[in-house]
Design an enzyme around this catalytic site. Sequence first.
Site, PDB file in Angstrom:
ATOM      1  N   LYS A  16       0.911  -1.328  -0.126  1.00 55.70           N
ATOM      2  CA  LYS A  16      -0.085   0.038  -0.142  1.00 55.70           C
ATOM      3  C   LYS A  16       1.047   1.379  -0.065  1.00 55.70           C
ATOM      4  CE  LYS A  16      -3.436  -0.006   2.810  1.00 55.70           C
ATOM      5  NZ  LYS A  16      -4.871   0.398   2.610  1.00 55.70           N
ATOM      6  N   ASN A  73       4.435 -41.771  -8.495  1.00 53.37           N
ATOM      7  CA  ASN A  73       3.216 -42.578  -7.505  1.00 53.37           C
ATOM      8  C   ASN A  73       4.083 -43.512  -6.488  1.00 53.37           C
ATOM      9  OD1 ASN A  73       1.372 -40.806  -8.644  1.00 53.37           O
ATOM     10  ND2 ASN A  73       0.715 -42.359 -10.212  1.00 53.37           N
ATOM     11  N   HIS A 116      -6.674 -44.847  -5.912  1.00 54.83           N
ATOM     12  CA  HIS A 116      -7.177 -45.337  -6.885  1.00 54.83           C
ATOM     13  C   HIS A 116      -8.214 -44.372  -7.516  1.00 54.83           C
ATOM     14  CE1 HIS A 116      -9.976 -47.801  -9.364  1.00 54.83           C
ATOM     15  NE2 HIS A 116      -8.754 -48.487  -9.953  1.00 54.83           N
ATOM     16  N   ARG A 119      -3.401   2.721   8.831  1.00 58.97           N
ATOM     17  CA  ARG A 119      -3.638   1.488   8.002  1.00 58.97           C
ATOM     18  C   ARG A 119      -2.514   0.567   7.974  1.00 58.97           C
ATOM     19  NH1 ARG A 119      -8.351   2.700   4.429  1.00 58.97           N
ATOM     20  NH2 ARG A 119      -8.624   4.942   4.609  1.00 58.97           N
ATOM     21  N   SER A 169      10.615 -43.708 -17.617  1.00 60.64           N
ATOM     22  CA  SER A 169       9.405 -42.773 -17.400  1.00 60.64           C
ATOM     23  C   SER A 169       9.144 -43.008 -15.863  1.00 60.64           C
ATOM     24  CB  SER A 169       8.212 -43.262 -18.035  1.00 60.64           C
ATOM     25  OG  SER A 169       7.062 -42.414 -17.751  1.00 60.64           O
ATOM     26  N   TYR A 199       9.959 -34.930 -20.888  1.00 63.72           N
ATOM     27  CA  TYR A 199       8.489 -34.629 -21.248  1.00 63.72           C
ATOM     28  C   TYR A 199       7.950 -34.916 -19.738  1.00 63.72           C
ATOM     29  CZ  TYR A 199       7.667 -39.649 -21.467  1.00 63.72           C
ATOM     30  OH  TYR A 199       7.761 -41.042 -21.341  1.00 63.72           O
ATOM     31  N   MET A 201      -4.881  -7.521   8.875  1.00 61.39           N
ATOM     32  CA  MET A 201      -4.650  -6.672   9.922  1.00 61.39           C
ATOM     33  C   MET A 201      -5.551  -5.525  10.005  1.00 61.39           C
ATOM     34  SD  MET A 201      -0.478  -6.892   9.293  1.00 61.39           S
ATOM     35  CE  MET A 201      -0.892  -6.445   7.460  1.00 61.39           C
ATOM     36  N   GLY A 236      -7.345  -7.863   4.812  1.00 57.61           N
ATOM     37  CA  GLY A 236      -8.339  -7.985   5.808  1.00 57.61           C
ATOM     38  C   GLY A 236      -7.766  -8.716   7.048  1.00 57.61           C
ATOM     39  N   ARG A 276      -3.686  -1.510  -6.222  1.00 60.29           N
ATOM     40  CA  ARG A 276      -2.878  -2.710  -6.064  1.00 60.29           C
ATOM     41  C   ARG A 276      -3.210  -3.773  -7.160  1.00 60.29           C
ATOM     42  NH1 ARG A 276      -6.010  -5.291  -0.674  1.00 60.29           N
ATOM     43  NH2 ARG A 276      -7.754  -4.914  -1.633  1.00 60.29           N
ATOM     44  N   CYS A 302       5.541 -39.838 -15.612  1.00 52.85           N
ATOM     45  CA  CYS A 302       4.148 -40.031 -15.422  1.00 52.85           C
ATOM     46  C   CYS A 302       3.129 -40.429 -14.477  1.00 52.85           C
ATOM     47  CB  CYS A 302       3.981 -41.401 -16.650  1.00 52.85           C
ATOM     48  SG  CYS A 302       4.304 -42.917 -15.819  1.00 52.85           S
TER      49      CYS A 302
HETATM   50  C1  PEP Z   1       3.240 -44.322 -10.775  1.00 49.12           C
HETATM   51  O1  PEP Z   1       3.217 -45.151 -10.071  1.00 49.12           O
HETATM   52  O2  PEP Z   1       3.629 -43.334 -10.617  1.00 49.12           O
HETATM   53  C2  PEP Z   1       2.368 -44.737 -11.929  1.00 49.12           C
HETATM   54  C3  PEP Z   1       2.059 -43.916 -12.800  1.00 49.12           C
HETATM   55  O3  PEP Z   1       1.872 -45.920 -12.173  1.00 49.12           O
HETATM   56  P1  PEP Z   1       0.580 -46.373 -11.442  1.00 49.12           P
HETATM   57  O4  PEP Z   1       0.025 -45.020 -10.631  1.00 49.12           O
HETATM   58  O5  PEP Z   1      -0.382 -47.187 -12.176  1.00 49.12           O
HETATM   59  O6  PEP Z   1       1.285 -47.275 -10.265  1.00 49.12           O
END
Ligand code: PEP
Length: 944
Positions: A74, A823, A511, A144, A819, A906, A155, A153, A395, A886
């Site tokens: 401000k 997860n 899942h 202020r 790849s 990628y 302070m 909001g 702002r 992935c």
């Molecule tokens: C992973 O494990 O990141 C993956 C893409 O395979 P899934 O989620 O099918 O195990």
Amino acid sequence: MTTAGRGRAGARGRERPGREGPTRDAAADPTASAEGEPAVLSGTEAAGGRKWVYGFGDGRADGDRAMRDLLGGKGANLAEMVRMGVPVPPGFTISTEVCAYALRHDGAYPEGLREQVEEGLAGIEALLGRRFGDPARPLLVSVRSGAPVSMPGMMDTVLNLGLNDETLEGLARETGNPRFALDAWRRLLQMYGDVVLGVPHDRFERALERRKREAGTESDAGLDEAALRALTEEYLEVIRAGAGRPFPRDPREQLWGAVAAVFTSWSNRRAVRYRRLHGIPDTLGTAVNVQAMVFGNLGEDSATGVAFTRNPATGARELYGEYLVNAQGEDVVAGIRTPHSIRRTAGDGSSLEERMPRTYAELAQVGERLERHYRDLQDLEFTVERGRLWLLQTRTGKRTAAAAVRAAVDMVNEGLIDEATAVGRIDPAQLETLLHPSIDEHADFEVLATGLAASPGAASGKIVFSADEAAEMAEAGEPVILVRRETSPEDIHGMAAAQAILTARGGTTSHAAVVARGMGKPCVAGCKEIDLLPDGSGFRVGVATLRRGDWITLDGSTGRVLAGRVATRPAELKGEFRRLMEWCDRFRRLGVRANADTPHDAGQAIAFGAEGIGLCRTEHMFFDEDRILLVRRMIFARSESARREALAGLLPMQRSDFTGIFHAMEGRPVTIRLLDPPLHEFLPHEGDDLSAVAAGLGVPVFELRSAIARLAEANPMLGHRGCRLGITYPEITEMQAQAMAEAACDVIRGGGRVALEVMVPLVGVARELELQAGVIRRTIDGVLADRGVELPYAVGTMIELPRACVTADEIAREAQFFSFGTNDLTQTTFGISRDDSGKFLHVYLAQGIYAADPFAVLDERGVGRLIRTAVELGRGVRPDLKVGICGEHGGDPASVTFCHRAGLDYVSCSPFRVPVARLAAAQAALAETGAEARAVLADRLAAR
Ligand code: PEP
Ligand code: MG
């Protein structure tokens, strides 16, 4: 030595910077020894030593917009506006360094502050020809807060400081409006009593409400002079009783009290919580702005309001905002009276444009100038005092994702910003909300519970508790919401049929979450507040019980579960959005692919700009009703030949799946992963209709039961899955490779193009890949030779285990690409089950043990380090090794930034996150160049 005015001991349990008492030797403090800049305004000339106070007014200012860290947003912008010649009431800013100093010195202020504040006041007095505390021509000021990072909001603010019994009469005489003076006095008492002296707000509200009732009015404006005088007398009593001391009549004591309260408000609970949530460091501190009051409540020619230089909901280039005639700023914010549109919209004469056309034109012109100057959408606060316009704040305006995209593209067209800046302006996480329907926040709705925002978008439907029921009701044309404790691959058909999915357990990579994101369906996961009834007929939430067939609405973007059908707004993919994405593609280095298992998903992915499929999970094709029987036959086969027979039944189905996907992808790379989940996932559960399944298989029920028991695993995620399946049953790999090759041949013969990449999951030892690659190559080469088709293809592996990362050089001898299945890699690195993390994750997040859910935001220090190691080792032996990701992280902006920096080729993510990844990848690349957007991007990336 400067001390602050008396604070609010014990009030709301706050700490008090600025309490009375000696400070430590300021010379011993590093901030106290630096040289200050010379002041521009004579009134703020630093009184020796360091400069703490920065004046502004009448076209001159000590600060400017670049001094945000020191003056807060401000203060820096007030200074900038003054320099631009925008009408701003004069004032001064006490720097954030004073707040930081007070925090470090138990509330004491640095030497020289009091003198500099006096000089600042003198500067305002000189400019306005008024004196602070002068009964004849009193100067009133506001105090202020204003932090370097916007904390709206959070302070405190106090207005009308400088009023007491004498100045009150002076103000009444001078304005010829005693009612106005009393109203200003009432507001000061209320704000000061609450903010500085800690008297509970509702005590003032109760007194006000009673007076209004007595006067027979619903609005403050309905209180006449006598009623206001009586009310202010009562307020003084409320303060004396509540604070244990009288309201300070000395204007300077008021000023220092308010300054201390604003500094203190930096440490109030809500501000601290806000900073935690937004990752703002506690050490920044707030600045304090002391500014001459201007009054929007001096009559019908006065007003106050807020304005945006473009519509913050749509991005349209139009002055947008609301105002109130004869009101003070807090009236607009508090929603006590209904404000009117600034621009003529209703045509009923209520707009500022119609009521004060000259002022409106001036406001529009100032808005235009500010937008051109800042080259971004501005959010303005203004007051009109007796026909004269004053700006109190500018702002960067907050905006919806749709408005952000439109405004950025328009501004490029208008020559205001370049394309890189436009790309840097959009928050990738916010962008995702553009791609799914969203809750109409203007609708009336009741929030029943909140779970994890697992897959964005909003949808309504009737609740059902089994996948079959979902499929049946959907078939009959009913929109349904599938509610499960957690989902399994068996529920796929129900998930596909449902509008949205709600689970009581599971995290953001459970899942349900993964599949829902892949399908682009809203999902709220891990909603612990819902309690599923054991008989499967409903769930309890709070005191309510919802039954099968009741309507609910899920908001997967926020995790809210809403009662009934709530209106939603559809996704819009407009021209500007596409343009912005094209610019992203020009800037980014990272490729962006999608995780897609069906031709429909593949088509969606391409529509959102995916350059290939980074992960096609073949198991999702096995759960169709007509296929699962064959899969089960394969599982029950007692010999290899019986297994081959069952697989032969599956082959044509797999082939047609792959053909569809290759067609949809039109020669873009398609990475197909071999079967990954443990086989028990294809068997029914105890409690399902086992006799029907047994009959279908032609085996007795007891045999089915014993097979279920035999295949059950204590840790399925670490069990007989991934390449271990293909190693133990190479004929499964063979069938899948054959289906891929035959599908490719069919497409190529039909004139199409195919780029096939075969991916082996869960490899931990190089030998596993060697064996599987052998089967794959033998099979594919055999088909190609038979059919006389040429198809260059690649065989690679997922990297999902820490052992694979640290032996990546050995694996890369066989793998043509890696790849990262982050997860599983996150699961195996942390030793946390993906499906059970929901039980404790919230505690870990609350305690700061994890900065973020590691399944949603890639853990750079642990998992990231393994990835970097694997990339380095892999490329060491195979320099052209193609590397992607992935896991779900492939669509998370912060994780995409990491992938860019780690040199991946990628990222691959759910189709709906493809635009998010394109934008995040562009921003990561731009942040490394000299592009103008760099500073903004660096901030954004640092915040991720
Ligand atoms: C992973 O494990 O990141 C993956 C893409 O395979 P899934 O989620 O099918 O195990
Ligand atoms: Mg995996």
